[in-house]
Design a protein around this motif. Structure first.
Motif, PDB file in Angstrom:
ATOM      1  N   UNK A 149       0.830  -1.222   0.000  1.00  0.00           N
ATOM      2  CA  UNK A 149       0.000   0.000   0.000  1.00  0.00           C
ATOM      3  C   UNK A 149       0.855   1.259   0.000  1.00  0.00           C
ATOM      4  N   UNK A 150       1.996   1.191   0.667  1.00  0.00           N
ATOM      5  CA  UNK A 150       2.910   2.341   0.643  1.00  0.00           C
ATOM      6  C   UNK A 150       3.399   2.570  -0.783  1.00  0.00           C
ATOM      7  N   UNK A 151       3.870   1.478  -1.397  1.00  0.00           N
ATOM      8  CA  UNK A 151       4.431   1.598  -2.749  1.00  0.00           C
ATOM      9  C   UNK A 151       3.390   2.178  -3.700  1.00  0.00           C
ATOM     10  N   UNK A 152       2.152   1.677  -3.585  1.00  0.00           N
ATOM     11  CA  UNK A 152       1.095   2.176  -4.472  1.00  0.00           C
ATOM     12  C   UNK A 152       0.895   3.685  -4.276  1.00  0.00           C
ATOM     13  N   UNK A 153       0.867   4.110  -3.015  1.00  0.00           N
ATOM     14  CA  UNK A 153       0.620   5.531  -2.744  1.00  0.00           C
ATOM     15  C   UNK A 153       1.782   6.419  -3.185  1.00  0.00           C
ATOM     16  N   UNK A 154       3.000   5.863  -3.253  1.00  0.00           N
ATOM     17  CA  UNK A 154       4.126   6.695  -3.726  1.00  0.00           C
ATOM     18  C   UNK A 154       4.020   6.957  -5.227  1.00  0.00           C
ATOM     19  N   UNK A 155       3.247   6.162  -5.944  1.00  0.00           N
ATOM     20  CA  UNK A 155       3.092   6.305  -7.401  1.00  0.00           C
ATOM     21  C   UNK A 155       4.438   6.268  -8.123  1.00  0.00           C
ATOM     22  N   UNK A 156       5.399   5.532  -7.564  1.00  0.00           N
ATOM     23  CA  UNK A 156       6.715   5.411  -8.209  1.00  0.00           C
ATOM     24  C   UNK A 156       7.780   6.273  -7.555  1.00  0.00           C
ATOM     25  N   UNK A 157       7.381   7.235  -6.736  1.00  0.00           N
ATOM     26  CA  UNK A 157       8.358   8.132  -6.110  1.00  0.00           C
ATOM     27  C   UNK A 157       9.332   7.392  -5.202  1.00  0.00           C
ATOM     28  N   UNK A 158       8.940   6.216  -4.707  1.00  0.00           N
ATOM     29  CA  UNK A 158       9.847   5.411  -3.885  1.00  0.00           C
ATOM     30  C   UNK A 158      11.159   5.156  -4.617  1.00  0.00           C
ATOM     31  N   UNK A 159      11.109   5.126  -5.956  1.00  0.00           N
ATOM     32  CA  UNK A 159      12.312   4.832  -6.732  1.00  0.00           C
ATOM     33  C   UNK A 159      13.034   6.109  -7.179  1.00  0.00           C
ATOM     34  N   UNK A 160      12.518   7.278  -6.810  1.00  0.00           N
ATOM     35  CA  UNK A 160      13.077   8.540  -7.332  1.00  0.00           C
ATOM     36  C   UNK A 160      14.030   9.234  -6.377  1.00  0.00           C
ATOM     37  N   UNK A 161      13.945   8.913  -5.104  1.00  0.00           N
ATOM     38  CA  UNK A 161      14.824   9.592  -4.139  1.00  0.00           C
ATOM     39  C   UNK A 161      15.175   8.609  -3.038  1.00  0.00           C
ATOM     40  N   UNK A 162      16.283   8.855  -2.306  1.00  0.00           N
ATOM     41  CA  UNK A 162      16.641   7.913  -1.243  1.00  0.00           C
ATOM     42  C   UNK A 162      15.583   7.898  -0.140  1.00  0.00           C
ATOM     43  N   UNK A 163      15.076   6.711   0.169  1.00  0.00           N
ATOM     44  CA  UNK A 163      14.141   6.517   1.280  1.00  0.00           C
ATOM     45  C   UNK A 163      14.832   5.519   2.210  1.00  0.00           C
ATOM     46  N   UNK A 164      15.289   6.004   3.357  1.00  0.00           N
ATOM     47  CA  UNK A 164      16.271   5.282   4.159  1.00  0.00           C
ATOM     48  C   UNK A 164      15.748   5.058   5.577  1.00  0.00           C
TER      49      UNK A 164
END
Lengths: 253, 253
Positions: A149-164
């Motif tokens: 559900x997190x990944x879906x809500x990021x709409x791809x942004x999870x892959x655009x910047x460091x999430x650490x």
């Protein structure tokens, strides 16, 4: 290529198990669903190990290196974590290790202290991406960003910047060492956000939906701020507050 | 008072049926769950017809006039639309009729054009309340505000300000007749929001998660605005964008 037609195929079970955080961490894998997310993952250097689709037509063209399996609609439905599957999912490798703590000059950071709702976390990662934040740091007690559900809500942004995943205390110190001011958020302690000017660099801490930012962090910040409430609401949704504050604090050159 | 112990009690079925919009509209009733929401409804002149609770202790003290039924935990679980019921729910009357269209001097309005996600609608109603918006207007194709997920996301704000189903065209005209500027939102047409100053009165139109605000409304606005994207995200979540814009546009006296 032969389609997997049985919901008893071992692949089905294996993918379903990855819906659990423990299993993701054990195997170092996570699952993404939908054409857009798979395309984004492939484009942004995520290690895509396998693509599972109902149809060859639905596979992004930049898929080189990923194994492909075709499945029936029924098998896809069984594997999917959504009620209306989009006909494609992919198994990806989790980032191998925590990235080292490193603060950029004029960097902007979002520190997340114990946010529990997957939609809220995903939305904040999306907003942090939109505003051009340098990194998002997830403190202890925050929902796993590789939750579907997190990944879906990021709409791809999870892959655009460091999430650490990281220790908020260390990140506060690291910012302050580089003279990057750290702002805590509170329901009503501190200063109205509009009293603060846009900053060359900053870190913003947002907290758990019920409890807010932990007191121990609020004591270490340079300043605590809040978005004033004029009506009868008791508070704002945390991802809305984060959006207002990130767009307010960021100095756009 | 005797507790209802059977999940086959007709009340259980009747309440479950109210999870459907059609049934709500047919009966003129809706259901709210949780102590906080029931208390808010009672405090804000919602007609609470019946309260159903696991225990007398959990009932807000201001419940006069509402019939009370006690039920077992199992019966509550059966009636509830959440996985972890809070032990109390209430059946309330829908507002009897659409409120007449009336625009305040210096009023601020949020027009919602076809937002589909209950969490997004609820969050926007909560933000509109927080910022002191005069009313929220729900155009055709917008999710029903009496949906349980919407109500939960409003955190009670649904009862704090008028939330009215209406014809967006008529509301645009009504605002413009009173010299209240109407701002449409678009992904990238129009003006950056920061180029617009805070307003004595305004209406803001936000749109569907995928399609945005309908072109026919964008043509009738005084100005169209957008929140600029600096990173790699394609867009902001609609409730985050609404939060940024409402707090930006509202002039706080």
């Amino acid at each position: 290529m032969k389609k997997i037609e049985s919901v008893k195929n071992p692949l089905v079970k294996r993918i379903k198990r990855l819906q659990k955080r423990k299993q993701r961490e054990k195997e170092g894998l996570f699952v993404i669903e939908g054409f857009h997310l798979v395309e984004e993952a492939l484009r942004h250097d995520v290690e895509v190990q396998a693509i599972i689709a109902e149809d060859n037509k639905n596979i992004p063209s930049n898929h080189s290196g990923a194994g492909i399996s075709l499945v029936t609609e029924q098998v896809m439905k069984e594997m999917s974590s959504t009620e209306t599957p989009q006909g494609i999912l992919a198994v990806c490798s989790l980032p191998r290790q925590e990235k080292p703590l490193s603060i950029k000059e004029r960097g902007s950071y979002l520190f997340i202290d114990g946010v529990q709702d997957p939609g809220n976390l995903g939305t904040m990662i999306r907003t942090a991406d939109a505003v051009g934040t340098s990194a998002v740091i997830l403190g202890e007690g925050t929902v796993d960003p590789y939750n579907d559900k997190v990944i879906r809500a990021t709409q791809g942004s999870l892959f655009h910047l460091p999430v650490i995943k990281g220790d908020i205390e260390k990140w506060i110190e690291a910012c302050q060492t580089k003279n990057i001011p750290v702002f805590g958020t509170s329901l009503n302690e501190g200063t109205t956000h509009t009293a603060i000017e846009a900053q060359n660099g900053f870190a913003l801490i947002v907290g758990n939906e019920g409890a807010g930012v932990q007191e121990k962090w609020l004591e270490q910040t340079d300043q605590n701020i809040y978005v004033p409430i004029y009506g009868n609401a008791e508070s704002l949704n945390v991802s809305v507050a984060a959006g207002i504050l990130l767009y307010h604090l960021k100095l756009f050159h």
